[in-house]
Write a protein that holds these residues in place. Sequence first.
Motif, PDB file in Angstrom:
ATOM      1  N   HIS A  84      25.801  -7.441  20.333  1.00 18.76           N
ATOM      2  CA  HIS A  84      26.433  -8.572  21.011  1.00 18.76           C
ATOM      3  C   HIS A  84      27.468  -9.256  20.150  1.00 18.76           C
ATOM      4  O   HIS A  84      28.464  -9.759  20.638  1.00 18.76           O
ATOM      5  CB  HIS A  84      25.373  -9.576  21.464  1.00 18.76           C
ATOM      6  CG  HIS A  84      24.571  -9.052  22.606  1.00 18.76           C
ATOM      7  ND1 HIS A  84      24.460  -9.693  23.792  1.00 18.76           N
ATOM      8  CD2 HIS A  84      23.880  -7.903  22.731  1.00 18.76           C
ATOM      9  CE1 HIS A  84      23.720  -8.968  24.610  1.00 18.76           C
ATOM     10  NE2 HIS A  84      23.346  -7.881  23.976  1.00 18.76           N
TER      11      HIS A  84
ATOM     12  N   ALA B  47      22.701 -19.832  19.091  1.00 20.31           N
ATOM     13  CA  ALA B  47      22.465 -19.913  20.537  1.00 20.31           C
ATOM     14  C   ALA B  47      21.844 -18.624  21.055  1.00 20.31           C
ATOM     15  O   ALA B  47      20.914 -18.629  21.855  1.00 20.31           O
ATOM     16  CB  ALA B  47      23.778 -20.197  21.253  1.00 20.31           C
TER      17      ALA B  47
ATOM     18  N   ASP C 287      18.128 -18.258  22.632  1.00 23.44           N
ATOM     19  CA  ASP C 287      17.912 -17.628  23.933  1.00 23.44           C
ATOM     20  C   ASP C 287      16.843 -16.553  23.835  1.00 23.44           C
ATOM     21  O   ASP C 287      15.912 -16.493  24.628  1.00 23.44           O
ATOM     22  CB  ASP C 287      19.201 -16.921  24.366  1.00 23.44           C
ATOM     23  CG  ASP C 287      19.976 -17.750  25.373  1.00 23.44           C
ATOM     24  OD1 ASP C 287      19.623 -18.921  25.546  1.00 23.44           O
ATOM     25  OD2 ASP C 287      20.924 -17.209  25.966  1.00 23.44           O
TER      26      ASP C 287
ATOM     27  N   PHE D  70      13.444 -17.896  23.397  1.00 21.54           N
ATOM     28  CA  PHE D  70      12.951 -18.408  24.675  1.00 21.54           C
ATOM     29  C   PHE D  70      12.467 -17.248  25.562  1.00 21.54           C
ATOM     30  O   PHE D  70      11.380 -17.292  26.129  1.00 21.54           O
ATOM     31  CB  PHE D  70      14.061 -19.206  25.370  1.00 21.54           C
ATOM     32  CG  PHE D  70      13.706 -19.644  26.760  1.00 21.54           C
ATOM     33  CD1 PHE D  70      12.894 -20.757  26.962  1.00 21.54           C
ATOM     34  CD2 PHE D  70      14.164 -18.946  27.871  1.00 21.54           C
ATOM     35  CE1 PHE D  70      12.558 -21.161  28.245  1.00 21.54           C
ATOM     36  CE2 PHE D  70      13.832 -19.341  29.157  1.00 21.54           C
ATOM     37  CZ  PHE D  70      13.022 -20.450  29.334  1.00 21.54           C
ATOM     38  N   PHE D  71      13.271 -16.210  25.631  1.00 23.53           N
ATOM     39  CA  PHE D  71      12.880 -15.032  26.440  1.00 23.53           C
ATOM     40  C   PHE D  71      11.565 -14.462  25.926  1.00 23.53           C
ATOM     41  O   PHE D  71      10.672 -14.121  26.696  1.00 23.53           O
ATOM     42  CB  PHE D  71      13.932 -13.923  26.356  1.00 23.53           C
ATOM     43  CG  PHE D  71      15.251 -14.281  26.953  1.00 23.53           C
ATOM     44  CD1 PHE D  71      15.351 -15.172  28.011  1.00 23.53           C
ATOM     45  CD2 PHE D  71      16.434 -13.711  26.464  1.00 23.53           C
ATOM     46  CE1 PHE D  71      16.578 -15.494  28.570  1.00 23.53           C
ATOM     47  CE2 PHE D  71      17.659 -14.026  27.016  1.00 23.53           C
ATOM     48  CZ  PHE D  71      17.732 -14.919  28.068  1.00 23.53           C
TER      49      PHE D  71
ATOM     50  N   LEU E 280       8.929  -4.373  39.715  1.00 25.78           N
ATOM     51  CA  LEU E 280       9.751  -3.168  39.555  1.00 25.78           C
ATOM     52  C   LEU E 280      10.259  -2.634  40.892  1.00 25.78           C
ATOM     53  O   LEU E 280      11.165  -1.806  40.928  1.00 25.78           O
ATOM     54  CB  LEU E 280       8.960  -2.075  38.820  1.00 25.78           C
ATOM     55  CG  LEU E 280       8.765  -2.263  37.321  1.00 25.78           C
ATOM     56  CD1 LEU E 280       7.893  -1.147  36.761  1.00 25.78           C
ATOM     57  CD2 LEU E 280      10.104  -2.281  36.602  1.00 25.78           C
ATOM     58  N   GLU E 281       9.626  -3.103  41.977  1.00 25.32           N
ATOM     59  CA  GLU E 281      10.132  -2.712  43.308  1.00 25.32           C
ATOM     60  C   GLU E 281      11.605  -3.099  43.440  1.00 25.32           C
ATOM     61  O   GLU E 281      12.361  -2.484  44.173  1.00 25.32           O
ATOM     62  CB  GLU E 281       9.361  -3.445  44.418  1.00 25.32           C
ATOM     63  CG  GLU E 281       7.856  -3.291  44.386  1.00 25.32           C
ATOM     64  CD  GLU E 281       7.358  -2.058  45.117  1.00 25.32           C
ATOM     65  OE1 GLU E 281       8.203  -1.246  45.540  1.00 25.32           O
ATOM     66  OE2 GLU E 281       6.135  -1.907  45.249  1.00 25.32           O
ATOM     67  N   GLN E 282      11.997  -4.180  42.728  1.00 24.89           N
ATOM     68  CA  GLN E 282      13.350  -4.719  42.858  1.00 24.89           C
ATOM     69  C   GLN E 282      14.358  -4.034  41.946  1.00 24.89           C
ATOM     70  O   GLN E 282      15.531  -4.377  41.953  1.00 24.89           O
ATOM     71  CB  GLN E 282      13.348  -6.220  42.517  1.00 24.89           C
ATOM     72  CG  GLN E 282      12.418  -7.054  43.362  1.00 24.89           C
ATOM     73  CD  GLN E 282      12.811  -7.028  44.820  1.00 24.89           C
ATOM     74  OE1 GLN E 282      13.993  -7.056  45.136  1.00 24.89           O
ATOM     75  NE2 GLN E 282      11.837  -6.927  45.704  1.00 24.89           N
ATOM     76  N   VAL E 283      13.884  -3.128  41.123  1.00 23.02           N
ATOM     77  CA  VAL E 283      14.800  -2.532  40.153  1.00 23.02           C
ATOM     78  C   VAL E 283      15.071  -1.085  40.554  1.00 23.02           C
ATOM     79  O   VAL E 283      14.148  -0.288  40.692  1.00 23.02           O
ATOM     80  CB  VAL E 283      14.197  -2.581  38.720  1.00 23.02           C
ATOM     81  CG1 VAL E 283      15.236  -2.145  37.699  1.00 23.02           C
ATOM     82  CG2 VAL E 283      13.691  -3.978  38.401  1.00 23.02           C
ATOM     83  N   THR E 284      16.338  -0.777  40.759  1.00 26.49           N
ATOM     84  CA  THR E 284      16.695   0.578  41.187  1.00 26.49           C
ATOM     85  C   THR E 284      16.646   1.542  40.020  1.00 26.49           C
ATOM     86  O   THR E 284      17.225   1.270  38.975  1.00 26.49           O
ATOM     87  CB  THR E 284      18.130   0.598  41.734  1.00 26.49           C
ATOM     88  OG1 THR E 284      18.266  -0.462  42.645  1.00 26.49           O
ATOM     89  CG2 THR E 284      18.444   1.913  42.416  1.00 26.49           C
TER      90      THR E 284
ATOM     91  N   SER F 138      12.981   3.162  43.515  1.00 24.30           N
ATOM     92  CA  SER F 138      12.823   2.050  42.577  1.00 24.30           C
ATOM     93  C   SER F 138      12.045   2.494  41.343  1.00 24.30           C
ATOM     94  O   SER F 138      11.436   3.562  41.312  1.00 24.30           O
ATOM     95  CB  SER F 138      12.074   0.912  43.254  1.00 24.30           C
ATOM     96  OG  SER F 138      10.702   1.265  43.361  1.00 24.30           O
TER      97      SER F 138
ATOM     98  N   ASP G  29      13.214 -10.918  30.808  1.00 26.37           N
ATOM     99  CA  ASP G  29      14.531 -11.485  30.526  1.00 26.37           C
ATOM    100  C   ASP G  29      15.144 -10.848  29.290  1.00 26.37           C
ATOM    101  O   ASP G  29      16.351 -10.658  29.207  1.00 26.37           O
ATOM    102  CB  ASP G  29      14.425 -13.001  30.326  1.00 26.37           C
ATOM    103  CG  ASP G  29      14.197 -13.718  31.652  1.00 26.37           C
ATOM    104  OD1 ASP G  29      14.572 -13.140  32.697  1.00 26.37           O
ATOM    105  OD2 ASP G  29      13.658 -14.832  31.649  1.00 26.37           O
TER     106      ASP G  29
ATOM    107  N   GLU H 268      18.745  -8.915  29.117  1.00 23.00           N
ATOM    108  CA  GLU H 268      19.785  -9.369  28.194  1.00 23.00           C
ATOM    109  C   GLU H 268      20.155  -8.272  27.192  1.00 23.00           C
ATOM    110  O   GLU H 268      21.321  -8.105  26.845  1.00 23.00           O
ATOM    111  CB  GLU H 268      19.258 -10.604  27.456  1.00 23.00           C
ATOM    112  CG  GLU H 268      20.301 -11.378  26.715  1.00 23.00           C
ATOM    113  CD  GLU H 268      21.262 -12.136  27.616  1.00 23.00           C
ATOM    114  OE1 GLU H 268      21.006 -12.205  28.836  1.00 23.00           O
ATOM    115  OE2 GLU H 268      22.272 -12.636  27.104  1.00 23.00           O
TER     116      GLU H 268
END
Lengths: 679, 301
Positions: free
Chosen positions: A283, A324, A328, A331-332, A348-352, A359, A400, A404
């Motif tokens: 990053h 920062a 972050d 916190f994650f 995981l249903e929401q992740v393709t 999924s 999270d 990230e």
Amino acid sequence: MRKPLLIELGCEEIPARMLQSLAEEFARCLVHHLNSARVLPPGAEPQVAWTPRRLICLMPEVLEHQPENIEQILGPAARIAFAPTGEPAPAGIAFAAKHGAAPADLQRVTTPKGDYVALHRKSGGCDCRSLLPSLVAEAFAAMNLPRSMRWGADLRFIRPLRWVLALFGDDLVPVSLGGLEANRESRGHRTLGSARFPVLAGAEYPELWRRNFVLVRPADRRAQIEAAVARVLPVGLRRRTDAALEDILINLTEWPDAVLGGFDADFLQALPAEVLVTVMRDHQKYFAVEDDAGRLAPHFLAVINQHGDPHGLIRHGNERVLRARFSDARFFFQNDRKLTLAQRLPLLEQVTFQARLGSYRQKSRRLRALAEWLAQQWAGCDALAAAEAAELAKSDLTSDMVKELPELQGIMGGHYARAEGLPEALAEAIADQYAWEQPPRSDVGAAVSLADKLDTIVGMFTIGDVPTGSADPFGLRRQGNGVVRTLIERQLPLSLAAAGAQARTGYGAQIEGDPGPGLQEFFRERLGFYLRETGGFAPDRVAAVLGAGADSPLDTFRRCQALAQAPDLAAVAAVVKRARSIVRKEKWTSVAVAPDRLQAPAEQALYQSIAALPQAGNNAADYAAELQSIAALAAPLERFFTDVRVNDDDPAIRANRLSLLAWSVARLSRLADFSELQG
Amino acid sequence: MLYFQDLIFKLQEYWAAQGCVVQLPFDLEVGAGTMAPETFLRVLGSDPYRVVYPQPSRRPADGRYGENPNRLYKHTQLQVVLKPAPEDSQDLYLRSLEAIGVDLRAHDLKFEEDNWEAPTLGAWGMGWQVMLDGQEITQFTYFQQCGGQDLKLISVELTYGLERIGSFLQDVDSVYDIRWNERTTYRDVRLLDEVQASVYSFEKADVERLWTAFKGNEAECRQLLARFGQLPAAAQLSFPILPAYELCLRCSHLFNLLDARGAISVTQRVELIQRVRALAVGVAESWTEQRALPQAEASVA
């Protein structure tokens, strides 16, 4: 007389990752065009340089005068081109007209095939200065570009082209590129040098650039980074080596310098080292800093495109950004642990995973079953642990931290598994699922890692999304390499065909079809790649063992090892090759030999020596012994060919002899296809 | 100290001096300044244009209940569009940083590759994230395609992240500590908004009604686009394409809300992005057609 040619293409910032290849591509095109105009002396080498804002090619020697060249254009045969009188005939006149010549220019030439009419055309001899504008323009236009862009009118280049410097010796080359006229002006570093500076003579390169805070040569920037790093690092601390990052930084700066920054040492306790290093490297493009014992220190090195930081403003700004980012991450890391990996499964249903393959929840169910099946193939491997680790292996995708820092997928899962108190074996297996650098540390980890890769490969092959040529968008080859490597280096026997079929079962009716024969070929290629590149085996040895089967990477590897260490097999290889070509020519398939029909002593001897071959097992020692015995079979085989006529008048005897050969070939080719050996 | 509001003033003033129209923020929810018609529609066609506007941008999934010092449900972009892109785009941009008090000779500035793409808008461009002392402060993009169309005239788009620049200039670790003016902080102005927007989008938003709203806006937009296509040229001139685009933007925001609420499955997600994209592409086509009508010039004048 020769003079240097210097071209600088000034651009808005070109992406670091493609800079070197673009500069080299421009030089390649320039050399090609100069060569085709015959204005380069033999062996002329370009000097290529670049920064984010410029691609530079210096040809130290270009001929001032293009050598003359006389080209002969051959026309029709002399007997039809000229009348018997010697005057040009209609065919000759037409030929002259076609090439814009007068009939009087036609000449008679003698060739080995007879007499022909010909035209002689003088070319070259030009002043190079008159040729260069078009040569440079053509070279520029010929460049092979990755995805280019428009920025105005119809111009296209990798990034907006803003200036062109073109000097031949001290003379301006009046070329127009992408609507820009070349001139004698270059530009300095954005804030340190002159915005624009005149270049009076080519010899001012590259010193004048340096005076304007531009180090055009990447090697100089690397050296300046090394020196700056050494200057700012206190005793007892060192930079964590990262060649890939250094290459990027070299290509992001025109005048690099280094700044040492610090962060709160509490972060070293609060966050896993992988997180700290990934945030710094991926990053922020900072080098991590470690102490003499290799422990991460609360410092970082930022490479800046600036000359020093006398008031510490740059250091301060970078420290603020990193603080920062680390806050972050902290916190994650705390927040992510509020849900267990098992509680994340429904998310995981929401992740393709892949549009047609569904999924990650579907994938995690498949991984559970496949890892369990794989673990059952290996004695002593805890199948339940493998199943549980595999099902949880993708849960961290919903955290999270991984959203990230996607490159930490798996690694974070391992940390979270440990934090929630799952057995260490599970945590380790989850953390090792990618295992790009080295194979998983345990067999359970291997089952998880292999399940993941096999599921992806088989799914993608089934829907027909396979690597072709240089295109491999899903990185399947890398995954295939991982499969092969893990099986070999962890010494795990596995039939890829069986595992592939099992992986296909996991998808059930969700997709249609099967992976097809391409899958087997894919793994064979990956295995060959591993044996040659990592195993270091000679290509013919690799081809020989692959020829005898590539279904089990570990077995293939062991056969290859035995073959590489085997005594001289050249003699037996030669006769096996001969035997095989006879069998193939006759399309003989039977290997049923009737021993009582063997008449000649040579065929009886061959039969007995092959039957006496040890019925070896499947380990390295057996393979070595078997190859040793096979080497000794050259003699009986050679005697067979000398003493015995295969095509006996009695069809039954002939058939029996063909079967004997077929049987021998099959029996001898269990470990390797000897016909592939190059001696 | 340069207050947050001064930052907006100075940038507006600077870009106004470069011939930009100083526009107001677009008065609907958008995920980014690019989605406002002043960018999305203006970059189409070949009429030159320059505009600057601050744009509150909503990303429901980024809401953090006001607890994260750097992540916001609604952040503020300052959007600049220069059409066509001038030759000295980068220099103009660098001088805008000087205008807000950044001494470039004392800082580290890098243009790092970052190509921008907005699948729901059928738009993409090439450019950079501008890094100042390790902080991304601006997205710098040469638009290549928008609404699925290859652009006739290339625009340059500058998107300043105002909270990030404000934190940098005021040297604070939390956006909430940014001084908005002499007496007021960013916290005073915005914290409640962040908390309540997060509660709404993660917990309270009624999924059924969001769906109904999405479908209603989508149907209305599609109907408008279909009617436009059937009209004779003369009747197309005043046909409401701009309102159709607003309907498309509402769909986009409703989609984001549903997504933050966890109400969109994997397969639906791909499909919904396609549906919103179809609206955006349809609007862009109709808009281009409408602008090309012979009377279009006159009607504006």
